[in-house]
Motif scaffolding. Structure first.
Motif, PDB file in Angstrom:
ATOM      1  N   ARG A 274       6.608  10.299  -6.079  1.00  0.00           N
ATOM      2  CA  ARG A 274       6.584  10.842  -4.719  1.00  0.00           C
ATOM      3  C   ARG A 274       6.203  12.310  -4.815  1.00  0.00           C
ATOM      4  NH1 ARG A 274       5.667  10.154   0.567  1.00  0.00           N
ATOM      5  NH2 ARG A 274       7.176  11.188   1.908  1.00  0.00           N
ATOM      6  N   VAL A 275       4.969  12.644  -4.414  1.00  0.00           N
ATOM      7  CA  VAL A 275       4.473  14.016  -4.508  1.00  0.00           C
ATOM      8  C   VAL A 275       4.137  14.523  -3.116  1.00  0.00           C
ATOM      9  CG1 VAL A 275       2.683  15.526  -5.432  1.00  0.00           C
ATOM     10  CG2 VAL A 275       3.566  13.638  -6.827  1.00  0.00           C
TER      11      VAL A 275
ATOM     12  N   LYS B  48       9.705  12.799  -8.550  1.00  0.00           N
ATOM     13  CA  LYS B  48       9.501  13.572  -7.319  1.00  0.00           C
ATOM     14  C   LYS B  48       8.952  14.952  -7.651  1.00  0.00           C
ATOM     15  CE  LYS B  48      13.365  11.218  -5.061  1.00  0.00           C
ATOM     16  NZ  LYS B  48      14.700  11.356  -4.459  1.00  0.00           N
ATOM     17  N   GLY B  49       7.961  15.357  -6.870  1.00  0.00           N
ATOM     18  CA  GLY B  49       7.382  16.673  -7.079  1.00  0.00           C
ATOM     19  C   GLY B  49       6.894  17.287  -5.785  1.00  0.00           C
ATOM     20  N   VAL B  50       6.878  18.610  -5.757  1.00  0.00           N
ATOM     21  CA  VAL B  50       6.369  19.362  -4.606  1.00  0.00           C
ATOM     22  C   VAL B  50       5.332  20.352  -5.118  1.00  0.00           C
ATOM     23  CG1 VAL B  50       6.922  20.964  -2.739  1.00  0.00           C
ATOM     24  CG2 VAL B  50       8.522  19.140  -3.327  1.00  0.00           C
ATOM     25  N   PHE B  51       4.132  20.274  -4.557  1.00  0.00           N
ATOM     26  CA  PHE B  51       3.049  21.183  -4.928  1.00  0.00           C
ATOM     27  C   PHE B  51       2.804  22.096  -3.718  1.00  0.00           C
ATOM     28  CE2 PHE B  51      -0.701  21.268  -8.002  1.00  0.00           C
ATOM     29  CZ  PHE B  51      -1.126  22.526  -7.604  1.00  0.00           C
TER      30      PHE B  51
ATOM     31  N   VAL C 163      -3.947  18.808  -9.030  1.00  0.00           N
ATOM     32  CA  VAL C 163      -2.868  17.901  -8.634  1.00  0.00           C
ATOM     33  C   VAL C 163      -2.674  16.833  -9.705  1.00  0.00           C
ATOM     34  CG1 VAL C 163      -2.086  16.256  -6.887  1.00  0.00           C
ATOM     35  CG2 VAL C 163      -3.314  18.325  -6.184  1.00  0.00           C
ATOM     36  N   ASN C 164      -3.775  16.367 -10.278  1.00  0.00           N
ATOM     37  CA  ASN C 164      -3.691  15.368 -11.340  1.00  0.00           C
ATOM     38  C   ASN C 164      -2.926  15.920 -12.543  1.00  0.00           C
ATOM     39  OD1 ASN C 164      -4.600  12.701 -12.417  1.00  0.00           O
ATOM     40  ND2 ASN C 164      -5.559  14.025 -13.947  1.00  0.00           N
TER      41      ASN C 164
ATOM     42  N   VAL D 256      -2.693  11.481  -3.921  1.00  0.00           N
ATOM     43  CA  VAL D 256      -1.229  11.382  -3.973  1.00  0.00           C
ATOM     44  C   VAL D 256      -0.679  10.249  -3.109  1.00  0.00           C
ATOM     45  CG1 VAL D 256      -0.993  13.850  -4.467  1.00  0.00           C
ATOM     46  CG2 VAL D 256      -0.873  13.053  -2.093  1.00  0.00           C
ATOM     47  N   LYS D 257      -1.535   9.630  -2.303  1.00  0.00           N
ATOM     48  CA  LYS D 257      -1.057   8.588  -1.405  1.00  0.00           C
ATOM     49  C   LYS D 257      -0.684   7.304  -2.151  1.00  0.00           C
ATOM     50  CE  LYS D 257      -3.761  10.076   2.621  1.00  0.00           C
ATOM     51  NZ  LYS D 257      -4.867   9.707   3.557  1.00  0.00           N
TER      52      LYS D 257
END
Length: 307
Positions: free
Chosen positions: A268-269, A245-248, A231-232, A262-263
């Motif tokens: 904004r992930v 903005k990202g979506v994993f 994630v990093n 991510v919090k």
């Protein structure tokens, strides 16, 4: 703990013998007598449409009305009949379906409902543990939840058995179904085109392309969670691209350190694990199709006026 609807029959009838009652009034009295917590009083059915305690009281009242123990003198109100008061005078330890089956009209109702044998009989069919403790609505909700869980598991198994390219295309289909990426053609052209490390694709957040969402997809087997380093790396790519903005997405899960990480980001992930991915596919009709539709109707209180 909220009693099952059969265990509520006796206390409901006792309160109804005092005079006309409403379900809300009875629920409050029973909750006080049982010492239910605020959370238990507000607990909802899985469908979220009604309080669990109110639902069970409703069905207890309904079944006793079919046995002639309760009557409804006015809309939204009920009271014990002479037959109900006579039963209370015998000081029963419990009122349940087996006891109600002594009344001919209830046997007729129960048979027509599908709960008893076709032939006349004073004895009900054996009641399984689920139907003895849960109302029909609870059983429907539980069955729906079980089917959803089985479908979710099968979806993830099918995804894992296919290629990485199939998984990327699935993400395209899902994002378009959710309203992202403009047209399907535009989303497909952009996903996987960037070539940036840690980013698998880019989709438009809106049809005009005013903002973009960067996507990372990891097809991991169950038991192999996505950790914070992955994630990093994705977040680092977002920073390098000037993205916000990202979506994993993964077919497995995210470790707790990854979720905690991510919090507190400037970006904004959103992390979507396998269960949420499957739920979104079911919700938006991606990779699934309806095969049976059953519609249940309930009384429209607004039609008959406010209480």
């Amino acid at each position: 703990m909220i009693p099952d609807y059969q265990s509520l029959m006796l206390p409901v009838l006792r309160l109804a013998a005092e005079g006309e009652k409403r379900v809300a009034d009875v629920a409050e009295r029973i909750a006080d007598d049982l010492g239910l917590t605020a959370e238990e009083r507000d607990e909802l059915l899985p469908s979220g449409r009604q309080r669990l305690l109110h639902n069970r009281i409703h069905w207890a009242k309904f079944y006793m009305s079919k046995a002639g123990l309760i009557a409804s003198p006015a809309r939204g109100r009920f009271v014990a009949t002479d037959r109900g008061k006579a039963l209370l005078a015998t000081v029963p330890e419990r009122i349940d379906v087996a006891l109600l089956m002594r009344e001919p009209e209830f046997r007729e109702f129960y048979r027509n409902e599908g709960g008893a044998p076709a032939q006349d009989s004073a004895s009900p069919r054996p009641i399984d543990s689920a139907s003895a403790t849960t109302t029909p609505e609870e059983q429907i909700d539980a069955a729906h939840a079980a089917l959803q869980a089985a479908l979710r598991d099968e979806l993830l198994q099918r995804i894992l058995s296919n290629s990485p390219a199939f998984f990327e295309q699935l993400i395209v289909d899902l994002l378009v179904a959710m309203g992202y990426g403009g047209s399907h053609k535009d989303a497909a052209a952009q996903l996987g085109r960037s070539g940036d490390g840690g980013v698998d694709g880019i989709v438009n957040e809106d049809r005009l392309g005013l903002d973009r969402i960067y996507v990372q997809a990891k097809r991991y087997a169950p038991g192999n969670p996505v950790g914070r380093p992955d994630v990093n790396g994705f977040v680092g790519s977002l920073v390098g691209l000037g993205a916000t903005k990202g979506v994993f997405v993964t077919t497995s899960t995210f470790s707790q350190p990854a979720r905690d990480y991510v919090k507190h980001l400037a970006q904004r992930v959103i992390l979507i694990d396998g269960q949420e991915l499957a739920d979104l596919m079911i919700e938006h009709g991606v990779g699934v199709r309806g095969y049976r539709t059953v519609e249940f109707k309930r009384l429209d209180e607004d039609f008959f006026g406010e209480e």
